[in-house]
Design a protein around this motif. Structure first.
Motif, short mmCIF file in Angstrom:
data_model
loop_
_atom_site.label_atom_id
_atom_site.label_comp_id
_atom_site.label_asym_id
_atom_site.label_seq_id
_atom_site.Cartn_x
_atom_site.Cartn_y
_atom_site.Cartn_z
N GLN A 86 4.96 12.97 -8.73
CA GLN A 86 4.87 14.02 -9.76
C GLN A 86 6.19 14.01 -10.53
N PRO A 87 6.14 13.75 -11.83
CA PRO A 87 7.39 13.75 -12.59
C PRO A 87 8.05 15.11 -12.52
N PRO A 88 9.37 15.11 -12.50
CA PRO A 88 10.08 16.41 -12.45
C PRO A 88 9.77 17.22 -13.70
N GLN A 89 9.65 18.51 -13.50
CA GLN A 89 9.38 19.42 -14.62
C GLN A 89 10.70 19.86 -15.22
N ALA A 90 10.69 20.04 -16.51
CA ALA A 90 11.90 20.52 -17.18
C ALA A 90 12.20 21.93 -16.72
N VAL A 91 13.45 22.22 -16.51
CA VAL A 91 13.87 23.54 -16.10
C VAL A 91 13.99 24.40 -17.37
N PRO A 92 13.31 25.55 -17.40
CA PRO A 92 13.39 26.37 -18.62
C PRO A 92 14.81 26.88 -18.84
N ALA A 93 15.22 26.92 -20.09
CA ALA A 93 16.55 27.42 -20.43
C ALA A 93 16.61 28.91 -20.18
N LEU A 94 17.74 29.38 -19.74
CA LEU A 94 17.90 30.81 -19.48
C LEU A 94 18.32 31.54 -20.73
N GLU A 124 0.83 -1.22 0.00
CA GLU A 124 0.00 0.00 0.00
C GLU A 124 0.85 1.26 0.00
N GLN A 125 1.96 1.25 0.72
CA GLN A 125 2.85 2.41 0.72
C GLN A 125 3.43 2.65 -0.67
N VAL A 126 3.83 1.60 -1.34
CA VAL A 126 4.38 1.73 -2.69
C VAL A 126 3.32 2.26 -3.64
N ARG A 127 2.11 1.72 -3.54
CA ARG A 127 1.02 2.18 -4.42
C ARG A 127 0.68 3.65 -4.14
N ALA A 128 0.69 4.05 -2.87
CA ALA A 128 0.42 5.45 -2.52
C ALA A 128 1.52 6.35 -3.07
N ALA A 129 2.75 5.91 -2.99
CA ALA A 129 3.86 6.71 -3.53
C ALA A 129 3.74 6.85 -5.04
N ARG A 130 3.33 5.80 -5.71
CA ARG A 130 3.13 5.88 -7.17
C ARG A 130 2.04 6.89 -7.52
#
Length: 128
Positions: free
Chosen positions: A120-128, A110-116
Motif C-alpha cells: 500500500q503506497p504511503p498516504q500523504a500526511v495532511p498539512a496542519l 512468490e514472496q516478492v510477488r505477494a509483497a508487491r
C-alpha cells in the motif's frame, strides 16, 4: 569550476555502477546464459535461441560484452565468413554469482510477488 561530476566520472570510480550498468540490461544475461548453455554459437543460432531479440539488439549486445571481455568473437576466413561467439573465462566467472542470484530469485519469487500485491503506497500526511 564544475560542481557536479559527470556520470562517466562516477562510473570510473564505482566498479558496481560501471559493471552493472553494462551487464544489467534486458538482453546481456540472456545472451550470456545462452552461450553458457549451448557453448560456442554462431550469430544466427543465438538469434534463434533468443527469438524476441532483434538482430540489431543482439549485435549491439554481443559487441558490448565482447568489449567488456566476457565474450570472444572468432572470425573464420571462409566464404561466406563464419563468426563464432563463445564465453571467455571472465564471462564464465561472471555467471557463477549470477546462478546464485537466479536461485535466490526462483526461491523467493512468490514472496516478492505477494509483497508487491500487498503493498500500500504511503498516504500523504495532511498539512496542519
Amino acid at each position: 569550476m564544475t560542481l557536479h561530476k559527470s556520470s562517466a566520472d562516477f562510473a570510473d570510480r564505482c566498479p558496481i555502477r560501471d559493471v552493472l550498468e553494462r551487464l544489467g540490461d534486458r538482453w546481456t544475461m540472456l545472451v550470456l546464459f545462452t552461450l553458457e548453455e549451448a557453448g560456442t554459437q554462431r550469430f544466427s543460432v543465438l538469434k534463434s535461441r533468443i527469438p524476441d531479440i532483434s538482430q540489431r539488439m543482439l549485435a549491439q549486445t554481443l559487441r558490448r560484452i565482447e568489449q567488456d571481455g566476457l565474450v570472444q568473437r572468432t572470425v573464420y576466413a571462409t566464404v561466406p565468413p563464419r563468426v563464432d561467439y563463445a564465453l571467455t573465462p571472465l564471462g564464465q566467472s561472471f555467471l557463477k554469482p549470477m546462478h546464485q542470484l537466479l536461485a535466490w530469485a526462483a526461491e523467493n519469487h512468490e514472496q516478492v510477488r505477494a509483497a508487491r500485491r500487498a503493498y500500500q503506497p504511503p498516504q500523504a500526511v495532511p498539512a496542519l
